[in-house]
Design an enzyme around this catalytic site. Structure first.
Site, short mmCIF file in Angstrom:
data_model
loop_
_atom_site.label_atom_id
_atom_site.label_comp_id
_atom_site.label_asym_id
_atom_site.label_seq_id
_atom_site.Cartn_x
_atom_site.Cartn_y
_atom_site.Cartn_z
N GLU A 191 50.51 13.97 8.99
CA GLU A 191 49.62 13.47 7.93
C GLU A 191 50.45 12.98 6.74
OE1 GLU A 191 46.69 16.32 6.68
OE2 GLU A 191 46.08 16.79 8.72
N HIS A 197 41.23 15.61 7.58
CA HIS A 197 41.54 16.87 6.90
C HIS A 197 40.52 17.17 5.80
CE1 HIS A 197 45.12 19.70 5.82
NE2 HIS A 197 43.96 20.31 5.66
N SER A 213 47.28 20.57 -1.38
CA SER A 213 48.27 20.82 -0.33
C SER A 213 49.21 19.64 -0.10
CB SER A 213 47.56 21.18 0.99
OG SER A 213 46.70 20.13 1.40
N THR A 248 43.95 25.58 -3.01
CA THR A 248 44.05 25.66 -1.55
C THR A 248 44.08 27.12 -1.12
OG1 THR A 248 46.47 25.67 -1.64
CG2 THR A 248 45.39 23.52 -1.40
N ARG A 301 46.18 23.32 10.47
CA ARG A 301 47.32 22.45 10.23
C ARG A 301 47.62 21.65 11.50
NH1 ARG A 301 46.35 23.27 5.67
NH2 ARG A 301 47.72 24.06 4.00
N GLY A 335 37.24 21.49 4.82
CA GLY A 335 36.92 22.34 3.67
C GLY A 335 36.38 21.57 2.48
#
Length: 380
Positions: free
Chosen positions: A238, A255, A45, A67, A209, A258
């Site tokens: 970010e 982040h 991403s 992603t 996000r 996941g």
């Protein structure tokens, strides 16, 4: 065939080496010159894939993003160029769901309260929101869903409005893609007004996000509302979070919700399968082959699994406190945010941990306990 791949994407060499020559790159600083002679581009991403990046990549025939989201990809441009695109929806959904559950257990422990009895509102009922709901419901919590797009599509689950969710929920977990236009845009969905409206003692967790929450407004609100408890895995701006926000949140991570080993492997493997299909060649690799055997197993010989014992089990596969401490120490150093993500390789999912029970022990775990652990995803 030349394959350009993000250096932080795992298992690329194991899966793609037989298909061509692999060149690893920094996905955040990738330039057009680096992809000019590529046949395949594999990204995450952090890479914006658009005309500016690909205008001279005349050999390119496949772009894969490991992603769920695609907001970093100009899909229309790829379509115009006839370049096949594949992402990996659902690859890290289980990891995100378990992250939410573990984070809430950790917060309950820190606040010396119980997660049991809480009502959790899930905003965004796609792959990750559904996975979070699965964990929370497995633990016996009431879960409310808000997703006007899913509702409009005819999804059979019960949905409520965001306003109703905020009235009824004790905890809100965010799982929406970032959209800047339309009646259901999510950019600054939680702006200053929405944040001010949150009821007392609410918990707010964001794993989708950063820009779904107005971070500057959050700083302002948190400075006067110590009752509002916040867990952030994603940050506006970010890889440069607002430094003044970090001390105000209860748990902070870079982040990585996941970032389980299983989720990473699954994402790369999906792209491998799609490229093989595009090239019309056989898939001769296995996802199970990529994953190492887990070093722990758990012998459970109690009749009831209390919240403290459950959290100890969860920490065997992922100890959120470690990532929180590392983030606070290094997030504002040069490339600190990205380095923390790159070096995040230790986390497993619940399925990696085998739970064993004494066969003839009077204190062996109850059926309800076993069913809970099985529903959460632990191996039996």
């Amino acid at each position: 065939m030349k394959i350009i791949a993000d250096e932080n994407m795992p298992f690329v060499e194991a899966l793609f080496a037989e298909l061509g020559q692999i060149e690893f790159v920094n996905g955040r600083t990738l330039t057009a010159e680096q992809v000019n002679d590529a046949d395949v581009l594999l990204v995450r991403s952090v890479t914006k894939v658009n005309q500016a990046l690909l205008q001279h990549a005349h050999k390119l025939k496949f772009v894969g993003s490991a992603t769920i989201g695609t907001d970093h990809i100009d899909i229309e441009y790829l379509h115009q160029r006839g370049i096949m695109f594949s992402n990996a929806p659902g690859c890290n959904a289980t990891a995100v769901g378990e992250f939410v559950f573990i984070a809430l257990l950790e917060l309950a422990k820190r606040l010396q309260t119980s997660l049991k009895g809480k009502v959790v509102g899930i905003v965004g009922a796609g792959n990750t929101g559904t996975a979070a709901a699965k964990c929370l419901q497995a633990y016996g919590l009431q879960v409310l869903l808000c997703d006007p797009l899913k509702q409009a599509e005819g999804d059979s689950r019960h949905f409520i409005s965001l306003d109703e969710l905020l009235e009824r929920a004790d905890i809100v977990s965010l799982h929406v893609p970032i959209t800047k236009v339309g009646p259901h845009k999510t950019w600054y969905l939680f702006d200053e007004q929405k944040l001010k409206s949150l009821k007392p003692n609410m918990w707010l967790i964001n794993c989708c996000r950063g820009e779904v929450i107005d971070n500057r407004a959050l700083i302002k609100i948190k400075q006067t509302r110590t009752d509002l408890k916040v867990i952030l895995d994603v940050w506006e701006g970010e890889p440069n979070p607002m430094a003044e926000l970090v001390p105000l949140v209860e748990f902070a991570t870079p982040h990585v919700a996941g970032y389980s080993l299983e989720g990473k492997a699954r994402g790369t493997f999906i792209l491998y399968q799609q490229l093989c299909q595009h090239l019309n060649i056989a898939v001769n690799q296995s996802l199970n082959y990529l994953l190492p055997e887990f070093e722990f197993s758990q012998l459970l010989n109690i009749t009831n699994l209390d919240e403290t014992s459950l959290l100890k089990m969860c920490r065997l596969v992922f100890d959120l406190r470690d990532d929180d401490a590392l983030f606070r120490e290094h997030f504002d150093s040069a490339a600190g945010f990205d380095l923390l993500r790159k070096q995040h390789t230790h986390r497993r999912e619940f399925s990696a941990l085998a739970v064993k029970y004494p066969v003839s022990d009077a204190n062996s775990a109850s059926i309800d306990c076993r069913n809970t652990l099985s529903s959460l995803g632990f191996s039996q």
